[in-house]
Write a protein that holds these residues in place. Structure first.
Motif, PDB file in Angstrom:
ATOM      1  N   GLU A   1       0.860  -1.187   0.000  1.00 54.23           N
ATOM      2  CA  GLU A   1       0.000   0.000   0.000  1.00 54.23           C
ATOM      3  C   GLU A   1       0.896   1.236   0.000  1.00 54.23           C
ATOM      4  O   GLU A   1       1.702   1.416   0.909  1.00 54.23           O
ATOM      5  N   ILE A   2       0.740   2.079  -1.042  1.00 49.49           N
ATOM      6  CA  ILE A   2       1.566   3.291  -1.130  1.00 49.49           C
ATOM      7  C   ILE A   2       0.737   4.568  -1.022  1.00 49.49           C
ATOM      8  O   ILE A   2       1.295   5.637  -0.837  1.00 49.49           O
ATOM      9  N   LEU A   3      -0.584   4.462  -1.179  1.00 47.56           N
ATOM     10  CA  LEU A   3      -1.480   5.614  -1.011  1.00 47.56           C
ATOM     11  C   LEU A   3      -2.388   5.344   0.168  1.00 47.56           C
ATOM     12  O   LEU A   3      -2.922   4.235   0.299  1.00 47.56           O
ATOM     13  N   SER A   4      -2.625   6.343   1.002  1.00 49.82           N
ATOM     14  CA  SER A   4      -3.537   6.151   2.136  1.00 49.82           C
ATOM     15  C   SER A   4      -4.166   7.471   2.562  1.00 49.82           C
ATOM     16  O   SER A   4      -3.591   8.543   2.369  1.00 49.82           O
ATOM     17  N   GLY A   5      -5.375   7.355   3.106  1.00 51.87           N
ATOM     18  CA  GLY A   5      -6.022   8.479   3.772  1.00 51.87           C
ATOM     19  C   GLY A   5      -6.582   9.589   2.910  1.00 51.87           C
ATOM     20  O   GLY A   5      -6.807  10.689   3.409  1.00 51.87           O
ATOM     21  N   PHE A   6      -6.829   9.351   1.636  1.00 58.13           N
ATOM     22  CA  PHE A   6      -7.319  10.421   0.763  1.00 58.13           C
ATOM     23  C   PHE A   6      -8.807  10.665   0.958  1.00 58.13           C
ATOM     24  O   PHE A   6      -9.590   9.724   1.054  1.00 58.13           O
ATOM     25  N   LYS A   7      -9.161  11.957   0.999  1.00 57.66           N
ATOM     26  CA  LYS A   7     -10.561  12.377   1.098  1.00 57.66           C
ATOM     27  C   LYS A   7     -10.932  13.112  -0.174  1.00 57.66           C
ATOM     28  O   LYS A   7     -10.127  13.892  -0.700  1.00 57.66           O
ATOM     29  N   TYR A   8     -12.157  12.879  -0.635  1.00 61.04           N
ATOM     30  CA  TYR A   8     -12.617  13.602  -1.813  1.00 61.04           C
ATOM     31  C   TYR A   8     -12.875  15.045  -1.406  1.00 61.04           C
ATOM     32  O   TYR A   8     -13.553  15.315  -0.426  1.00 61.04           O
ATOM     33  N   ALA A   9     -12.311  16.003  -2.165  1.00 61.37           N
ATOM     34  CA  ALA A   9     -12.415  17.421  -1.828  1.00 61.37           C
ATOM     35  C   ALA A   9     -13.268  18.196  -2.824  1.00 61.37           C
ATOM     36  O   ALA A   9     -13.334  19.415  -2.762  1.00 61.37           O
ATOM     37  N   GLY A  10     -13.923  17.495  -3.749  1.00 57.89           N
ATOM     38  CA  GLY A  10     -14.716  18.168  -4.766  1.00 57.89           C
ATOM     39  C   GLY A  10     -13.866  18.544  -5.966  1.00 57.89           C
ATOM     40  O   GLY A  10     -12.632  18.512  -5.914  1.00 57.89           O
ATOM     41  N   GLU A  11     -14.532  18.863  -7.058  1.00 57.09           N
ATOM     42  CA  GLU A  11     -13.873  19.307  -8.283  1.00 57.09           C
ATOM     43  C   GLU A  11     -12.780  18.339  -8.742  1.00 57.09           C
ATOM     44  O   GLU A  11     -11.672  18.746  -9.130  1.00 57.09           O
ATOM     45  N   ASN A  12     -13.063  17.035  -8.676  1.00 55.02           N
ATOM     46  CA  ASN A  12     -12.133  15.984  -9.118  1.00 55.02           C
ATOM     47  C   ASN A  12     -10.790  16.028  -8.399  1.00 55.02           C
ATOM     48  O   ASN A  12      -9.747  15.729  -8.994  1.00 55.02           O
ATOM     49  N   SER A  13     -10.811  16.398  -7.108  1.00 61.05           N
ATOM     50  CA  SER A  13      -9.591  16.469  -6.308  1.00 61.05           C
ATOM     51  C   SER A  13      -9.721  15.599  -5.063  1.00 61.05           C
ATOM     52  O   SER A  13     -10.782  15.538  -4.453  1.00 61.05           O
TER      53      SER A  13
END
Length: 152
Positions: free
Chosen positions: A86-98
């Motif tokens: 696992e190399i990516l973790s904890g991402f939240k959607y922030a709107g506007e495709n981010s």
């Protein structure tokens, strides 16, 4: 007649809303990293987004063994295989495709960085940084299409 016009207008607006609706899960799937050296699968982990390496162009060392996380500063993790890491973790959607507030681990150097990602069509702009996002580097990943079998 007014009721019919209002109904048509309502459905047109509803349809437009569906077309322009944000898609937090649009990031899900498999992505070729810059240079095509690996494929990262992005998936949901709880209410967040994470990613793991699912394919490597060169999965073995010169000695024919599976590549491991040798550069990890935590010696107890240096035996972990790169494949599946696992190399990516904890991402939240922030709107506007981010997607923001995540972390990215670089097994090549054994370092973890703050990270944000921006989806632009079939490209994912992945920016790792220390402190402020101005102090970082962006790489572009490309969505792996379902019909692409050349690197599977």
């Amino acid at each position: 007649m007014k009721r019919m016009v209002a109904s048509v207008l309502f459905f047109v607006l509803l349809s437009a809303g569906v077309v322009f609706a944000e898609e937090p899960d649009a990031i899900l799937g498999e992505w070729y990293t810059a240079g095509g050296k690996s494929v990262v699968e992005i998936y949901k982990c709880g209410g967040l987004y994470c990613g793991r390496i699912v394919w490597l162009k060169n999965p073995k060392t010169d000695a024919g063994k599976d590549k491991t996380d040798l550069k990890n500063p935590d010696e107890s993790k240096q035996d972990r295989k790169i494949m599946g890491l696992e190399i990516l973790s904890g991402f939240k959607y922030a709107g506007e495709n981010s997607w923001k507030e995540g972390r990215i681990y670089d097994p090549k150097h054994g370092k973890t960085y703050s990270c944000k990602m921006k989806l632009d069509g079939s490209e994912l702009k992945v920016r790792g940084y220390v402190g402020f996002s101005l102090l970082g580097r962006t790489t572009v990943w490309t969505r792996k299409s379902c019909s692409s079998n050349s690197q599977s």
